[in-house]
Design an enzyme around this catalytic site. Structure first.
Site, PDB file in Angstrom:
ATOM      1  N   ASN A   9      60.936 -11.029  14.162  1.00 11.70           N
ATOM      2  CA  ASN A   9      60.365 -11.602  15.376  1.00 11.70           C
ATOM      3  C   ASN A   9      61.472 -11.690  16.423  1.00 11.70           C
ATOM      4  O   ASN A   9      62.343 -12.548  16.339  1.00 11.70           O
ATOM      5  CB  ASN A   9      59.793 -12.991  15.068  1.00 11.70           C
ATOM      6  N   HIS A  95      52.773 -19.435  15.659  1.00 13.21           N
ATOM      7  CA  HIS A  95      54.192 -19.773  15.535  1.00 13.21           C
ATOM      8  C   HIS A  95      54.432 -21.168  16.110  1.00 13.21           C
ATOM      9  O   HIS A  95      53.796 -21.568  17.085  1.00 13.21           O
ATOM     10  CB  HIS A  95      55.050 -18.741  16.270  1.00 13.21           C
ATOM     11  N   GLU A 167      56.821 -21.501   7.721  1.00 13.80           N
ATOM     12  CA  GLU A 167      58.027 -21.751   8.504  1.00 13.80           C
ATOM     13  C   GLU A 167      58.192 -23.252   8.724  1.00 13.80           C
ATOM     14  O   GLU A 167      57.563 -23.821   9.622  1.00 13.80           O
ATOM     15  CB  GLU A 167      57.929 -21.054   9.868  1.00 13.80           C
ATOM     16  N   GLY A 234      66.479 -14.841  14.453  1.00 11.96           N
ATOM     17  CA  GLY A 234      67.772 -14.408  14.989  1.00 11.96           C
ATOM     18  C   GLY A 234      68.407 -13.241  14.271  1.00 11.96           C
ATOM     19  O   GLY A 234      68.961 -12.326  14.904  1.00 11.96           O
TER      20      GLY A 234
END
Length: 255
Positions: A9, A95, A167, A234
């Site tokens: 992502n 998300h 997540e 990241g």
């Protein structure tokens, strides 16, 4: 038999130069990888560029969001039809950054899930608890609620061929990560929760972990039986780091 999926992502990062360079480096780093599906989700602006850069490789195109509407006067939105037309396959919805900054509700996200399924696209449904919810012992309650928004409106069959990404919000971009045992416990809960409605669907649904996944913790995470890959933030912006994660998933699931 579930196959591992590692998806990058890219969030709000990129330029024409960066897309071409990163995808070219990913092609080199991932040459020969066949035991793990790999997808990338660039900003919509660069989907077509990324698609052409990845042509002929095993890298699958994804996207970071979708609107519930297919067309019309909805300024700034991107529809499922458009994503399908441009060649995107895996579409991230729910998300925590969308839930937080754009106030997206469980019900609204469930509508996105339905729209994607109707268009033959694969929803990557993000779920997870905040730090406060985690500390209050509400992890399972929150995950169940977010899954139930889909289960109660579309049934367990909707999860056939879909992806869930667990997540924990407190681990996203913070450098913190759930331990492999902690992550596995939640992944097992998610699978068991869906199994109450349909055991066969639950067994095949891919459940990714996302929350500061990196080259150093990926291998141990992927040895867990209910962790089927990762949604990477990241680290997906660096070809070498992302490749280590992909190869760790491939190795763990072939072992």
């Amino acid at each position: 038999m579930r196959h591992p999926l590692v998806m990058g992502n890219w969030k709000l990062n990129g330029s024409r130069h960066m897309v071409n360079e990163l995808v070219a480096n990913l092609r080199k780093e991932l040459a020969g990888v066949t035991g793990c599906a790999v997808a990338i989700a660039p900003p919509d602006m660069y989907l077509d560029l990324a698609k052409h850069a990845a042509d002929g490789s095993h890298i699958i195109l994804g996207a970071q969001n979708v609107d519930v509407n297919l067309s019309g006067a909805f300024t700034g939105e991107t529809s499922a039809e458009m994503l399908k037309d441009i060649g995107a396959k895996y579409i991230i919805i729910g998300h925590s950054e969308r839930r937080t900054y754009h106030k997206e509700s469980d019900e609204f996200i469930a509508k996105k899930f339905a729209v994607l399924k109707e268009q033959g696209l694969i929803p990557v449904l993000c779920i997870g608890e905040t730090e406060a919810e985690n500390e209050a012992g509400k992890t399972e309650e929150v995950c169940a609620r977010q899954i139930d928004a889909v289960l109660k409106t579309q049934g367990a069959a909707a999860f056939e061929g879909a992806v869930i990404a667990y997540e924990p919000v407190w681990a996203i971009g913070t450098g913190k990560s759930a331990t492999p045992a902690q992550a596995q416990a939640v992944h097992k809960f998610i699978r068991d929760h869906i199994a109450k409605a349909d055991a066969k669907v639950a067994e095949q649904v891919i459940i990714q972990y996302g929350g500061s996944v990196n080259a150093s913790n990926a291998a141990e995470l992927f040895t867990q039986p209910d962790i089927d890959g990762a949604l990477v933030g990241g680290a997906s912006l660096k070809a070498d780091a992302f490749a280590v994660i992909v190869k760790a998933a491939e190795a763990a699931k072939q072992a």
